[in-house]
Motif scaffolding. Structure first.
Motif, PDB file in Angstrom:
ATOM      1  N   MET A   1       0.846  -1.178   0.000  1.00  0.00           N
ATOM      2  CA  MET A   1       0.000   0.000   0.000  1.00  0.00           C
ATOM      3  C   MET A   1       0.887   1.235   0.000  1.00  0.00           C
ATOM      4  N   TYR A   2       0.514   2.210  -0.811  1.00  0.00           N
ATOM      5  CA  TYR A   2       1.260   3.452  -0.929  1.00  0.00           C
ATOM      6  C   TYR A   2       0.310   4.627  -0.717  1.00  0.00           C
ATOM      7  N   THR A   3       0.817   5.635  -0.053  1.00  0.00           N
ATOM      8  CA  THR A   3       0.067   6.864   0.172  1.00  0.00           C
ATOM      9  C   THR A   3       0.882   8.019  -0.383  1.00  0.00           C
ATOM     10  N   GLY A   4       0.232   8.858  -1.138  1.00  0.00           N
ATOM     11  CA  GLY A   4       0.903  10.036  -1.682  1.00  0.00           C
ATOM     12  C   GLY A   4       0.191  11.289  -1.241  1.00  0.00           C
ATOM     13  N   THR A   5       0.987  12.316  -0.976  1.00  0.00           N
ATOM     14  CA  THR A   5       0.410  13.613  -0.606  1.00  0.00           C
ATOM     15  C   THR A   5       1.048  14.704  -1.454  1.00  0.00           C
ATOM     16  N   ALA A   6       0.288  15.753  -1.675  1.00  0.00           N
ATOM     17  CA  ALA A   6       0.789  16.926  -2.386  1.00  0.00           C
ATOM     18  C   ALA A   6       0.179  18.168  -1.751  1.00  0.00           C
TER      19      ALA A   6
ATOM     20  N   ARG B   1       1.702   8.119  -8.178  1.00  0.00           N
ATOM     21  CA  ARG B   1       2.409   9.169  -8.928  1.00  0.00           C
ATOM     22  C   ARG B   1       1.559   9.702 -10.075  1.00  0.00           C
ATOM     23  N   GLU B   2       0.886   8.805 -10.795  1.00  0.00           N
ATOM     24  CA  GLU B   2       0.039   9.228 -11.914  1.00  0.00           C
ATOM     25  C   GLU B   2      -1.088  10.138 -11.443  1.00  0.00           C
TER      26      GLU B   2
END
Length: 97
Positions: free
Chosen positions: A1-6, A67-68
């Protein structure tokens, strides 16, 4: 599982001198970002009228998908004519973080 924030730091037009006017610029951007099925909110500069900080978070099974999605969000925000994108801070988190 991956979590991305911006975190998107935005400069708003000069006519956003009130918080009501600021909301009229920020609300449509947040609504547009929600189409990417992300969690999104105004996270900073809440009392500043000419600036806005919008935070986005996404969770996925693959890092490439995170990322996409964040790339798509960044393109959307950068392409908005009513606000200037000053900076973007992105992070990718894994289960080990």
């Amino acid at each position: 599982m991956y979590t991305g924030t911006a975190l998107f730091d935005l400069l708003l037009p000069g006519d956003s001198r009130s918080l009501k006017a600021k909301r009229s610029y920020v609300r449509p951007i947040i609504a547009a970002l929600r189409r990417f099925e992300v969690s999104v909110a105004e996270t900073g500069a809440l009392d500043l009228t000419g600036r806005a900080e919008i935070g986005v978070a996404v969770v996925a099974a693959e890092a490439s998908h995170v990322r996409e999605v964040l790339d798509s969000c960044e393109r959307l925000v950068a392409g908005r004519p009513e606000a200037e994108l000053l900076s973007v801070r992105r992070r990718l988190h894994t289960e080990e973080d």
